[in-house]
Design an enzyme around this catalytic site. Structure first.
Site, PDB file in Angstrom:
ATOM      1  N   ILE A 122       0.582  -1.115  -0.126  1.00 25.12           N
ATOM      2  CA  ILE A 122       0.044   0.025  -0.122  1.00 25.12           C
ATOM      3  C   ILE A 122       0.832   1.345  -0.084  1.00 25.12           C
ATOM      4  O   ILE A 122       0.630   2.209  -0.856  1.00 25.12           O
ATOM      5  CB  ILE A 122      -1.001   0.041   1.427  1.00 25.12           C
ATOM      6  CG1 ILE A 122      -1.858  -1.050   1.041  1.00 25.12           C
ATOM      7  CG2 ILE A 122      -1.637   1.213   1.380  1.00 25.12           C
ATOM      8  CD1 ILE A 122      -2.819  -1.508   2.214  1.00 25.12           C
TER       9      ILE A 122
ATOM     10  N   ASP B 281      11.320   2.682   5.562  1.00 24.12           N
ATOM     11  CA  ASP B 281      10.838   1.140   5.734  1.00 24.12           C
ATOM     12  C   ASP B 281      12.047   0.336   5.932  1.00 24.12           C
ATOM     13  O   ASP B 281      13.091   0.561   5.125  1.00 24.12           O
ATOM     14  CB  ASP B 281      10.318   0.679   4.552  1.00 24.12           C
ATOM     15  CG  ASP B 281       9.736  -0.641   4.544  1.00 24.12           C
ATOM     16  OD1 ASP B 281      10.251  -1.463   5.153  1.00 24.12           O
ATOM     17  OD2 ASP B 281       8.316  -0.890   3.995  1.00 24.12           O
TER      18      ASP B 281
ATOM     19  N   CYS C 124      -4.070   5.674   7.680  1.00 21.40           N
ATOM     20  CA  CYS C 124      -5.429   4.659   7.061  1.00 21.40           C
ATOM     21  C   CYS C 124      -4.751   3.164   7.383  1.00 21.40           C
ATOM     22  O   CYS C 124      -5.271   2.165   6.795  1.00 21.40           O
ATOM     23  CB  CYS C 124      -5.240   4.816   5.588  1.00 21.40           C
ATOM     24  SG  CYS C 124      -6.324   6.183   5.277  1.00 21.40           S
TER      25      CYS C 124
ATOM     26  N   ARG D  62      -3.209   1.199  11.002  1.00 17.70           N
ATOM     27  CA  ARG D  62      -3.718   0.851  12.275  1.00 17.70           C
ATOM     28  C   ARG D  62      -3.849   1.833  13.265  1.00 17.70           C
ATOM     29  O   ARG D  62      -3.149   2.686  13.488  1.00 17.70           O
ATOM     30  CB  ARG D  62      -2.816  -0.308  12.782  1.00 17.70           C
ATOM     31  CG  ARG D  62      -2.898  -1.559  11.997  1.00 17.70           C
ATOM     32  CD  ARG D  62      -3.951  -2.563  11.910  1.00 17.70           C
ATOM     33  NE  ARG D  62      -3.782  -3.733  11.346  1.00 17.70           N
ATOM     34  CZ  ARG D  62      -4.435  -3.861   9.887  1.00 17.70           C
ATOM     35  NH1 ARG D  62      -4.771  -2.662   9.381  1.00 17.70           N
ATOM     36  NH2 ARG D  62      -4.296  -5.137   9.464  1.00 17.70           N
TER      37      ARG D  62
ATOM     38  N   ASP E  84      -8.441   7.520   9.835  1.00 11.54           N
ATOM     39  CA  ASP E  84      -9.533   6.492   9.318  1.00 11.54           C
ATOM     40  C   ASP E  84      -9.578   5.307  10.349  1.00 11.54           C
ATOM     41  O   ASP E  84     -10.318   4.452  10.275  1.00 11.54           O
ATOM     42  CB  ASP E  84      -9.128   5.955   8.036  1.00 11.54           C
ATOM     43  CG  ASP E  84     -10.256   4.970   7.531  1.00 11.54           C
ATOM     44  OD1 ASP E  84     -11.328   5.409   7.255  1.00 11.54           O
ATOM     45  OD2 ASP E  84      -9.818   4.099   7.053  1.00 11.54           O
TER      46      ASP E  84
ATOM     47  N   GLU F  63     -12.198   0.694  18.410  1.00 12.20           N
ATOM     48  CA  GLU F  63     -13.113   0.620  17.200  1.00 12.20           C
ATOM     49  C   GLU F  63     -14.363  -0.134  17.712  1.00 12.20           C
ATOM     50  O   GLU F  63     -13.951  -1.137  18.178  1.00 12.20           O
ATOM     51  CB  GLU F  63     -12.398   0.186  15.958  1.00 12.20           C
ATOM     52  CG  GLU F  63     -11.599   1.261  15.392  1.00 12.20           C
ATOM     53  CD  GLU F  63     -11.236   0.907  14.076  1.00 12.20           C
ATOM     54  OE1 GLU F  63     -11.568   0.210  13.563  1.00 12.20           O
ATOM     55  OE2 GLU F  63     -10.178   1.829  13.556  1.00 12.20           O
TER      56      GLU F  63
ATOM     57  N   HIS G  39     -13.053   3.692   9.397  1.00 17.34           N
ATOM     58  CA  HIS G  39     -12.246   2.631   8.983  1.00 17.34           C
ATOM     59  C   HIS G  39     -12.786   2.379   7.518  1.00 17.34           C
ATOM     60  O   HIS G  39     -13.340   1.183   7.362  1.00 17.34           O
ATOM     61  CB  HIS G  39     -12.454   1.528   9.851  1.00 17.34           C
ATOM     62  CG  HIS G  39     -11.259   0.511   9.618  1.00 17.34           C
ATOM     63  ND1 HIS G  39     -10.646   0.064  10.730  1.00 17.34           N
ATOM     64  CD2 HIS G  39     -10.593   0.276   8.622  1.00 17.34           C
ATOM     65  CE1 HIS G  39      -9.504  -0.870  10.448  1.00 17.34           C
ATOM     66  NE2 HIS G  39      -9.686  -0.814   9.132  1.00 17.34           N
ATOM     67  N   LEU G  40     -12.783   3.345   6.569  1.00 17.20           N
ATOM     68  CA  LEU G  40     -13.182   3.179   5.364  1.00 17.20           C
ATOM     69  C   LEU G  40     -12.172   2.953   4.260  1.00 17.20           C
ATOM     70  O   LEU G  40     -12.464   2.724   3.054  1.00 17.20           O
ATOM     71  CB  LEU G  40     -13.850   4.389   4.814  1.00 17.20           C
ATOM     72  CG  LEU G  40     -15.129   4.980   5.491  1.00 17.20           C
ATOM     73  CD1 LEU G  40     -15.479   6.339   5.001  1.00 17.20           C
ATOM     74  CD2 LEU G  40     -16.149   3.829   5.594  1.00 17.20           C
ATOM     75  N   GLY G  41     -10.898   2.565   4.654  1.00 19.58           N
ATOM     76  CA  GLY G  41      -9.674   2.414   3.768  1.00 19.58           C
ATOM     77  C   GLY G  41     -10.179   1.164   2.737  1.00 19.58           C
ATOM     78  O   GLY G  41      -9.577   1.245   1.555  1.00 19.58           O
ATOM     79  N   ALA G  42     -10.984   0.132   3.088  1.00 20.03           N
ATOM     80  CA  ALA G  42     -11.196  -0.961   2.229  1.00 20.03           C
ATOM     81  C   ALA G  42     -12.521  -0.750   1.612  1.00 20.03           C
ATOM     82  O   ALA G  42     -13.284  -1.785   0.929  1.00 20.03           O
ATOM     83  CB  ALA G  42     -11.317  -2.227   2.870  1.00 20.03           C
TER      84      ALA G  42
END
Length: 534
Positions: free
Chosen positions: A154, A173, A232, A234, A258, A263, A281-284
């Site tokens: 992502i 990273d 977006c 965790r 998000d 939650e 939590h609309l990421g997906a």
């Protein structure tokens, strides 16, 4: 008799039809997942369970599922499945790790725009009949520096979108190679530098012990004044109270959130603050993503139930029934070798070399390599599994090579892992004894024979008298029992290492006490996915 699958959450009719087309009997009850008692009552009738996030596959559900062979999660997160309970009972847990990538990346970019231009507040104001043009002064994304924390599947998509928006993209990273960064057209930096340079920071890292609460008061103090933060990934990555204070103080100009620490988020310190855009939590949550993961999980489950093919399994490698008895102990060894290297390596990994010596070289080394990579990357990527690990490594530009040779030493079989970073080369080797238990036999070229336990401590020091007594005394005073203690050295008076297998996690304060001795160069805790000693 055809296998039976229960679909207890909302999958599309197309996904349900995949089961039927493959010869699987399917019971589609999309609201059942909300009824815990009913699920417990009927789960014993099914060979497979297909879910999203509403169904909670607890240890009680696993215990009642007397025929269950596989749980398929349409999506990446498996927090709603008791993995240890499933594993203990031999139930495979599958997920669909790549179906939501584009959708989640696009939502992160949408939140960046929303925060940069204060869109939700401006919309509410205008629809309330106001015309507050001067109140909503925004900023452009073009020319700004975008810091991407976590540049995997992502994060790399977000990075490429940032490049397309003419932003200066920098990324942190631990597994991102310079070659991959160059390919993406971005700059690879350390985390503190990312904090200090970024105008926008977007999080795309999984939740691990290392990343939990990473955006806290200390991290926020390192950031450029006026930074805008998007999450977006965790919820627990951000300490919400600390971020709220920074926004109130004006050091953080805005945030797009998000995901939340708890939650469903009924309350949060971030709610009601100016220029904080919150979504549930609309990421997906796009039609395409929901359909993609539903189709994928149906195909995976049907393939397993009808043909025995295992893919995207969280708790099982891709191994045939014939291979399993011989290969499984070496899978655990490979995972432990990778886990050791992953926990002791802090720099970006350039390449991974795996040598299979002796009888193990004739086995299914593809599964062993996947297990090694999964162990290697698990300390940074909690959701990784043996199927996704090679893909994740490739995305990060890590070169993976295998070598095989006939027996060359005293062991019938051993695996040697070599990790090459920009600063050093690190090696670790291990074998499986006749009892089926994996053991470390060499670290940094130093021979030893160390049993692997759930909790261990790794130390490096000069070879000198008194180290055993020193460590034993310090650990004993702290009440930490040493179950096994192994030492090794390259030569008399040279470099030495110690591996301590302990009965419980070691407090950081105890490790700090060990590190304070001049004789000890390094002391760090290690954790392996092994049964706890009784």
């Amino acid at each position: 008799m055809a296998p039976r699958v229960l679909v207890s959450d909302a999958l599309s009719e197309t996904a349900v039809q995949i089961f039927r087309d493959r010869g699987v009997e399917v019971d589609f009850q999309p609201d059942l997942g909300k009824d815990k008692d009913k699920l417990l009552e009927i789960i014993g009738q099914y060979d497979g369970l297909a879910i999203r996030s509403a169904t909670k596959v607890t240890d009680k559900v696993i215990a009642a599922a007397t025929k269950l062979k596989v749980v398929g999660r349409a999506g990446i997160g498996v927090d709603n499945v008791d993995i240890p309970a499933a594993s203990k009972k031999g139930v495979i847990v599958m997920n669909t790790p790549f179906g939501n990538s584009i959708t989640t990346a696009e939502h992160a970019v949408a939140l960046m725009f929303a925060v940069a231009r204060q869109l939700p507040a401006a919309d509410a104001s205008t629809q309330a009949g106001k015309w507050e043009k001067s109140r909503f002064m925004g900023v452009e994304l073009t020319g700004k520096t975008l810091g991407v924390v976590g540049c995997g599947n992502i994060g790399s998509i977000v990075a490429s979108r940032g490049v397309g928006l003419r932003m200066r993209v920098i990324a942190f990273d631990p597994f991102l190679s310079q070659e991959r960064a160059t390919q993406l057209g971005i700059e690879k930096v350390e985390l503190d530098e990312l904090y200090g340079r970024s105008d926008f920071i977007t999080l795309h890292t999984p939740m691990t012990d290392k990343t939990r609460g990473m955006i806290n008061k200390d991290a926020l103090a390192k950031m450029k004044s006026g930074v805008r933060i998007v999450n977006c990934a965790r919820g627990g990555l951000i300490v919400e109270a600390d971020l709220a204070e920074a926004i109130k103080a004006g050091t953080v100009a805005g945030a797009g959130v998000d995901v939340f620490e708890t939650e469903p988020a009924k309350d949060s310190p971030l709610f009601g603050l100016d220029n904080v855009v919150c979504t549930p939590h609309l990421g997906a949550s796009t039609t395409e993503a929901q359909e993609n993961v539903a189709l994928q999980v149906a195909e995976q489950m049907a393939d397993y139930l009808m043909r025995g093919a295992v893919s995207n399994a969280i708790n099982m490698p891709s191994i045939t029934a014939e291979e399993a008895p011989i290969l499984t102990p070496f899978v655990k060894l490979a995972e432990c070798l990778g886990a050791f290297a992953g926990q002791v390596t802090e720099e970006a990994i350039h390449s991974v070399e795996i040598l299979y010596d002796g009888l193990v070289s004739q086995m299914n080394t593809k599964a062993l390599t996947s297990a090694t990579l999964a162990g290697l990357m698990k300390s940074q990527m909690a959701d990784i599994n043996m199927v996704s690990a090679p893909i994740m490594a490739k995305e990060r530009g890590i070169q993976v090579t295998e070598a095989k040779r006939d027996k060359s030493g005293v062991f019938d079989s051993f695996i040697k892992l070599t990790i090459v970073t920009e600063k050093q080369t690190r090696t670790v080797a291990g074998t499986v004894f006749s009892d089926g238990k994996p053991r470390f036999i060499q670290i940094k070229g130093i021979n030893l024979d160390a049993e692997i336990g759930e909790h261990m401590v790794y130390t490096t020091n000069n070879d000198a008298p008194g180290i055993i007594g020193l460590l034993g005394t310090v650990f004993g005073k702290a009440g930490v029992n040493i179950a096994n203690f192994q030492l090794g050295r390259n030569k008399r008076g040279g470099d030495a290492i110690a591996l301590l297998y302990v009965d419980s996690p070691v407090p950081e304060a105890l490790l700090d006490e060990v590190r304070a001795y001049k004789e000890i160069h390094r002391a760090m805790p290690l954790k392996f996915d092994m049964p706890s000693a009784e």
